[in-house]
Design a protein around this motif. Structure first.
Motif, PDB file in Angstrom:
ATOM      1  N   GLU A  38      14.937  73.215  33.529  1.00  0.00           N
ATOM      2  CA  GLU A  38      14.999  72.538  32.227  1.00  0.00           C
ATOM      3  C   GLU A  38      16.132  71.525  32.200  1.00  0.00           C
ATOM      4  N   GLN A  39      17.260  71.886  32.780  1.00  0.00           N
ATOM      5  CA  GLN A  39      18.406  70.985  32.816  1.00  0.00           C
ATOM      6  C   GLN A  39      18.105  69.784  33.714  1.00  0.00           C
ATOM      7  N   ASP A  42      15.629  67.356  32.024  1.00  0.00           N
ATOM      8  CA  ASP A  42      16.010  66.884  30.693  1.00  0.00           C
ATOM      9  C   ASP A  42      16.238  65.380  30.740  1.00  0.00           C
ATOM     10  N   SER A  44      16.356  63.516  27.975  1.00  0.00           N
ATOM     11  CA  SER A  44      16.727  63.076  26.636  1.00  0.00           C
ATOM     12  C   SER A  44      17.815  61.997  26.684  1.00  0.00           C
TER      13      SER A  44
END
Length: 53
Positions: A38-39, A42, A44
């Protein structure tokens, strides 16, 4: 497995004592891997930078 279930499954309890709680170790490793993925995935911060342009 809860302690109540272990009392009902003496063979399983013996294996845990002898070999360790492998399912719990695998679960922890899988959860850590998911956090790392997930990291790594990411994006975003990339989106935030692109939106500023």
């Amino acid at each position: 497995m809860s302690s109540a279930n272990r009392a009902e499954a003496p063979i399983y309890a013996g294996l845990i004592e002898e070999r360790g709680d492998v399912p719990a170790e695998v679960r922890r490793a899988a959860e850590e891997t998911l956090r790392e993925v997930e990291q790594a995935m990411d994006f975003s911060s990339v989106r935030a930078t692109a939106m500023r342009w």
